[in-house]
Design an enzyme around this catalytic site. Structure first.
Site, PDB file in Angstrom:
ATOM      1  N   GLU A   1      -5.751  -7.978   6.124  1.00  0.00           N
ATOM      2  CA  GLU A   1      -5.499  -6.544   5.965  1.00  0.00           C
ATOM      3  C   GLU A   1      -5.243  -5.870   7.308  1.00  0.00           C
ATOM      4  OE1 GLU A   1      -8.880  -5.736   2.459  1.00  0.00           O
ATOM      5  OE2 GLU A   1      -8.954  -4.665   4.367  1.00  0.00           O
ATOM      6  N   SER A   2      -4.247  -5.020   7.360  1.00  0.00           N
ATOM      7  CA  SER A   2      -3.949  -4.125   8.495  1.00  0.00           C
ATOM      8  C   SER A   2      -3.209  -4.802   9.638  1.00  0.00           C
ATOM      9  CB  SER A   2      -5.213  -3.478   9.080  1.00  0.00           C
ATOM     10  OG  SER A   2      -6.000  -2.870   8.090  1.00  0.00           O
TER      11      SER A   2
ATOM     12  N   LYS B   1      -7.788   2.626  -3.578  1.00  0.00           N
ATOM     13  CA  LYS B   1      -8.265   2.477  -2.216  1.00  0.00           C
ATOM     14  C   LYS B   1      -9.026   3.741  -1.838  1.00  0.00           C
ATOM     15  CE  LYS B   1      -7.416  -0.547   1.116  1.00  0.00           C
ATOM     16  NZ  LYS B   1      -6.646  -0.058   2.194  1.00  0.00           N
TER      17      LYS B   1
ATOM     18  N   GLU C   1       0.804  -1.225   0.000  1.00  0.00           N
ATOM     19  CA  GLU C   1       0.000   0.000   0.000  1.00  0.00           C
ATOM     20  C   GLU C   1       0.836   1.274   0.000  1.00  0.00           C
ATOM     21  OE1 GLU C   1      -4.035   0.082   1.467  1.00  0.00           O
ATOM     22  OE2 GLU C   1      -3.242   1.182   3.193  1.00  0.00           O
TER      23      GLU C   1
ATOM     24  N   ASN D   1     -10.340  -7.184   7.398  1.00  0.00           N
ATOM     25  CA  ASN D   1      -9.638  -6.062   8.012  1.00  0.00           C
ATOM     26  C   ASN D   1      -9.465  -6.315   9.505  1.00  0.00           C
ATOM     27  OD1 ASN D   1      -8.417  -3.653   8.587  1.00  0.00           O
ATOM     28  ND2 ASN D   1     -10.007  -2.354   7.673  1.00  0.00           N
TER      29      ASN D   1
ATOM     30  N   LYS E   1       0.368   4.976   1.067  1.00  0.00           N
ATOM     31  CA  LYS E   1      -0.534   5.742   1.933  1.00  0.00           C
ATOM     32  C   LYS E   1       0.296   6.785   2.653  1.00  0.00           C
ATOM     33  CE  LYS E   1      -1.989   3.200   5.672  1.00  0.00           C
ATOM     34  NZ  LYS E   1      -2.883   2.358   6.524  1.00  0.00           N
TER      35      LYS E   1
ATOM     36  N   GLU F   1     -14.259  -5.949   1.545  1.00  0.00           N
ATOM     37  CA  GLU F   1     -13.605  -5.938   2.864  1.00  0.00           C
ATOM     38  C   GLU F   1     -14.604  -6.121   3.994  1.00  0.00           C
ATOM     39  OE1 GLU F   1     -10.741  -2.755   3.720  1.00  0.00           O
ATOM     40  OE2 GLU F   1     -11.929  -2.317   5.505  1.00  0.00           O
TER      41      GLU F   1
HETATM   42  O1  LIG Z   1      -1.313   0.241   7.339  1.00  0.00           O
HETATM   43  P1  LIG Z   1      -1.722  -1.137   7.686  1.00  0.00           P
HETATM   44  O2  LIG Z   1      -2.045  -1.332   9.124  1.00  0.00           O
HETATM   45  O3  LIG Z   1      -0.711  -2.167   7.189  1.00  0.00           O
HETATM   46  O4  LIG Z   1      -3.095  -1.433   6.879  1.00  0.00           O
HETATM   47  C1  LIG Z   1      -3.177  -1.396   5.465  1.00  0.00           C
HETATM   48  C2  LIG Z   1      -4.644  -1.438   5.017  1.00  0.00           C
HETATM   49  O5  LIG Z   1      -5.189  -2.653   5.475  1.00  0.00           O
HETATM   50  C3  LIG Z   1      -5.443  -0.266   5.577  1.00  0.00           C
HETATM   51  O6  LIG Z   1      -4.873   0.916   5.092  1.00  0.00           O
HETATM   52  C4  LIG Z   1      -6.918  -0.323   5.191  1.00  0.00           C
HETATM   53  C5  LIG Z   1      -7.692  -1.420   5.171  1.00  0.00           C
HETATM   54  N1  LIG Z   1      -8.955  -1.122   4.777  1.00  0.00           N
HETATM   55  C6  LIG Z   1      -9.023   0.201   4.539  1.00  0.00           C
HETATM   56  C7  LIG Z   1     -10.090   0.967   4.096  1.00  0.00           C
HETATM   57  C8  LIG Z   1      -9.873   2.310   3.894  1.00  0.00           C
HETATM   58  C9  LIG Z   1      -8.636   2.876   4.156  1.00  0.00           C
HETATM   59  C10 LIG Z   1      -7.558   2.122   4.590  1.00  0.00           C
HETATM   60  C11 LIG Z   1      -7.746   0.759   4.783  1.00  0.00           C
END
Ligand SMILES: O=P(O)(O)OC[C@@H](O)[C@@H](O)c1c[nH]c2ccccc12
Length: 269
Positions: free
Chosen positions: A228-229, A128, A66, A198, A68, A177
């Site tokens: 995710e995340s 995204k 990603e 997520n 960001k 998601e």
């Molecule tokens: O930065 P991280 O913790 O690695 O996560 C990435 C991604 O999963 C996260 O940015 C995200 C997951 N779903 C979203 C929906 C909108 C915005 C952002 C996201």
């Protein structure tokens, strides 16, 4: 039409309200008909789902890396922020796909970042953002996205089905998601093979990898699961692959590293 419903968490509510305003403003410069025409003029996509499938079905980690700049929970993640350089670095580091935040107000993203990142490499890219209207789907295709995100927490089942249908018509792949089993029930009514779990709770911003372990068990083998995340360490990665989860979406830990692609290699070496 409004997408608000009882299951919409607070921060999401704010974001979604803002999205509808944004769409209204954008429609004054580019009509839906314009976007449809531009979407139709685009060359074929790079095959986002296909790239993930090839790796995941071979039990090889597939990383959606990603791009960001900032997030509402963490603030600025990378400064200076050079989307094209980061994209090149990710490609060298072995990413399977890219994810680029395009939301302006909450993530300091931009459509131009997605275009620049995609032009700098040959990887498929997901736009995204917070999709609530068909307008945004045509817009995504018209700016060259290969895939769009549908967040079950801010859409009804019917809305997701409608938006998925339009995405498919225009040639886009779809990543849906979810964060809990109700959202997963909705998501599994879609045709897309790509299901993202997520780990971040959108009410509290708390991250728990247990979310993936719990929901993963409810998803059949015909789908491709993306965790995710909150994936930060090699141990996190190994815990996932040890449970048969090979799809990853990672942002923060890469964005904070001086060389994001090298960090990817380090986590997946
Ligand atoms: O930065 P991280 O913790 O690695 O996560 C990435 C991604 O999963 C996260 O940015 C995200 C997951 N779903 C979203 C929906 C909108 C915005 C952002 C996201």
């Amino acid at each position: 039409m409004n997408t608000q419903n009882d299951k919409t968490p607070t921060i999401l509510r704010k974001i979604v309200d803002r999205k509808w305003q944004e769409i209204e403003q954008r429609q004054r410069t580019s009509s839906l008909a314009d976007l449809k025409a531009r979407a139709g003029d685009q060359p074929g996509t790079r095959g986002f789902a296909k790239a993930l499938r090839q790796r995941i079905e071979a039990s090889k980690p597939a990383v959606i890396a990603e791009i960001k700049k900032a997030s509402p929970s963490k603030g600025i993640l990378r400064d200076p922020f050079e989307p094209a350089q980061v994209a090149e670095s990710y490609e060298k580091g072995g990413a399977t796909c890219l994810s680029v935040l395009t939301d302006h107000d909450f993530f300091q993203g931009h459509e131009d970042f997605m275009v620049a990142a995609r032009n700098a490499c040959s990887l498929p890219v997901i736009r995204k953002d917070f999709m609530v209207s068909p307008y945004q789907i045509y817009e995504s295709r018209s700016i060259g996205a290969d895939c769009i995100l549908l967040i079950a927490a801010c859409l009804t089942r019917g809305q997701m089905q409608e938006l998925e249908g339009i995405a498919y018509e225009t040639g886009l792949d779809v990543l849906v998601e979810v964060h809990n089993s109700e959202e997963l029930d909705d998501a599994l009514t879609l045709s897309t093979p790509l299901v993202g779990i997520n780990n971040r709770d959108l009410h509290s911003f708390e991250v728990s990898l247990e979310t993936t372990f719990n929901l993963h068990q409810l998803i059949g083998p015909e789908r491709l699961v993306i965790t995710e995340s909150g994936i930060m360490t090699r141990t996190d990665v190994e815990t996932m692959t040890g449970r048969g989860i090979y799809g990853f979406l990672i942002g923060e830990s890469f964005m904070r590293a001086p060389d994001p692609g090298a960090k990817l290699q380090e986590l997946f070496a």
